[in-house]
Design an enzyme around this catalytic site. Structure first.
Site, mmCIF file in Angstrom:
data_model
loop_
_atom_site.group_PDB
_atom_site.id
_atom_site.type_symbol
_atom_site.label_atom_id
_atom_site.label_comp_id
_atom_site.label_asym_id
_atom_site.label_seq_id
_atom_site.Cartn_x
_atom_site.Cartn_y
_atom_site.Cartn_z
ATOM 1 N N ARG A 183 0.789 -1.222 -0.071
ATOM 2 C CA ARG A 183 0.251 -0.106 0.027
ATOM 3 C C ARG A 183 0.857 1.273 -0.182
ATOM 4 O O ARG A 183 0.446 2.360 -0.575
ATOM 5 C CB ARG A 183 -1.135 0.091 1.153
ATOM 6 C CG ARG A 183 -1.946 -0.976 1.210
ATOM 7 C CD ARG A 183 -2.859 -1.279 2.447
ATOM 8 N NE ARG A 183 -2.405 -2.412 3.086
ATOM 9 C CZ ARG A 183 -2.616 -2.417 4.598
ATOM 10 N NH1 ARG A 183 -3.150 -1.558 4.969
ATOM 11 N NH2 ARG A 183 -2.471 -3.537 4.980
ATOM 12 N N GLU A 206 1.226 -6.376 12.918
ATOM 13 C CA GLU A 206 0.054 -6.624 13.867
ATOM 14 C C GLU A 206 -0.364 -8.042 13.681
ATOM 15 O O GLU A 206 -1.088 -8.577 14.610
ATOM 16 C CB GLU A 206 -1.168 -5.421 13.617
ATOM 17 C CG GLU A 206 -2.209 -5.736 14.732
ATOM 18 C CD GLU A 206 -3.232 -4.591 14.484
ATOM 19 O OE1 GLU A 206 -3.194 -3.782 13.543
ATOM 20 O OE2 GLU A 206 -4.360 -4.511 15.223
HETATM 21 O O1 LIG Z 1 2.926 -1.263 12.275
HETATM 22 P P1 LIG Z 1 2.814 -2.786 11.598
HETATM 23 O O2 LIG Z 1 2.144 -3.714 12.932
HETATM 24 O O3 LIG Z 1 4.140 -3.317 11.250
HETATM 25 O O4 LIG Z 1 1.628 -2.829 10.434
HETATM 26 C C1 LIG Z 1 1.900 -1.481 9.299
HETATM 27 C C2 LIG Z 1 2.029 -2.287 8.131
HETATM 28 O O5 LIG Z 1 0.639 -3.332 7.780
HETATM 29 C C3 LIG Z 1 0.306 -2.987 6.435
HETATM 30 O O6 LIG Z 1 1.203 -3.551 5.437
HETATM 31 P P2 LIG Z 1 0.920 -5.142 5.078
HETATM 32 O O7 LIG Z 1 1.979 -6.069 5.592
HETATM 33 O O8 LIG Z 1 -0.299 -5.786 5.624
HETATM 34 O O9 LIG Z 1 1.086 -5.110 3.464
HETATM 35 P P3 LIG Z 1 0.135 -4.839 2.365
HETATM 36 O O10 LIG Z 1 0.628 -3.476 1.938
HETATM 37 O O11 LIG Z 1 0.672 -5.396 1.204
HETATM 38 O O12 LIG Z 1 -1.121 -4.893 2.499
HETATM 39 C C4 LIG Z 1 0.640 -1.624 6.359
HETATM 40 O O13 LIG Z 1 0.292 -1.270 5.047
HETATM 41 C C5 LIG Z 1 1.933 -1.249 7.131
HETATM 42 O O14 LIG Z 1 2.909 -1.419 6.165
HETATM 43 N N1 LIG Z 2 -5.316 -2.508 11.664
HETATM 44 C C1 LIG Z 2 -4.784 -2.505 10.667
HETATM 45 N N2 LIG Z 2 -5.391 -1.849 9.567
HETATM 46 C C2 LIG Z 2 -4.666 -1.640 8.346
HETATM 47 N N3 LIG Z 2 -3.710 -2.106 7.963
HETATM 48 C C3 LIG Z 2 -2.852 -2.347 9.077
HETATM 49 N N4 LIG Z 2 -1.522 -3.070 9.248
HETATM 50 C C4 LIG Z 2 -1.384 -3.270 10.438
HETATM 51 N N5 LIG Z 2 -2.422 -3.546 11.041
HETATM 52 C C5 LIG Z 2 -3.450 -2.690 10.409
#
Ligand SMILES: O=P(O)(O)OC[C@H]1O[C@H](OP(=O)(O)OP(=O)(O)O)[C@H](O)[C@@H]1O
Ligand SMILES: Nc1ncnc2[nH]cnc12
Length: 184
Positions: free
Chosen positions: A72, A109
């Site tokens: 994202r 998370e």
């Molecule tokens: O603070 P954190 O607990 O580390 O979570 C935050 C991350 O989680 C999501 O990415 P995700 O790994 O789900 O990847 P995506 O963008 O491919 O969905 C979001 O875009 C952040 O990069």
């Molecule tokens: N609660 C949440 N919503 C969207 N992106 C996330 N990445 C980690 N935690 C998330």
């Protein structure tokens, strides 16, 4: 929601812009997680331009390149880089880059993952703005900022659209600068 109840580092109007466009999805991708879905904001031209312009205005003249975190973060980073006239560097999930310089494994998370940065990421002395959509536990951000440093980048800032303050991400990042358009 009235604006004075909505807080963020770019002021209440920008925070409200994000708050109005985010959709909460319960139990995604796992039971117990309240997922902040920002795809409606990405899909709305006015809102998307509003957040990109707010980021560029905040860091005007302070960065030479933008890093986006897969996946994202790519959407935001490319737009910020285009608006500012800089290049963009992709920090990718493991196995996607052909010339990996550094890797970092972390937990987030709802799981664990490994991020990688390319040998070709930065030229010496480049000031780097890191952009992502959500700061939750800070695992992803911590790993990304570590990769930027190991690749020789000078951190100009780390900016997210939404910070989930109750998950402690900002504390985990210590004295590294965090800018959140909306804090929840
Ligand atoms: O603070 P954190 O607990 O580390 O979570 C935050 C991350 O989680 C999501 O990415 P995700 O790994 O789900 O990847 P995506 O963008 O491919 O969905 C979001 O875009 C952040 O990069
Ligand atoms: N609660 C949440 N919503 C969207 N992106 C996330 N990445 C980690 N935690 C998330």
């Amino acid at each position: 929601m009235t604006n004075d109840l909505i807080q963020g580092d770019s002021g209440p109007a920008t925070a409200a812009l994000v708050a109005d466009m985010v959709v909460d999805v319960a139990d995604f991708p796992k039971t117990g997680v309240l997922f902040k879905d920002l795809t409606p904001l990405f899909a709305d031209g006015k809102a998307f331009r509003g957040v990109i312009d707010a980021i560029v205005a905040q860091y005007a003249g302070e960065f030479d390149v933008v890093v986006g975190v897969e996946a994202r973060g790519f959407v935001l980073a490319a737009a910020v880089a285009y608006a500012a006239g800089t290049g963009v560097v992709a920090v990718r999930k493991a196995g996607k880059l052909p010339r990996v310089a550094h890797a970092a494994t972390y937990s987030l998370e709802y799981g664990t993952a490994t991020l990688e940065i390319s040998e070709a990421a930065f030229t010496p002395g480049q000031r780097v703005l890191v952009v992502d959509d959500v700061l939750a536990t800070g695992g992803t951000a911590d790993a990304t900022l570590d990769l930027v440093q190991r690749a020789g980048g000078i951190l100009a800032g780390f900016v997210v659209l939404i910070e989930l303050g109750f998950l402690g991400g900002r504390e985990r990042l210590g004295d590294r600068p965090v800018h959140a358009l909306l804090r929840i």
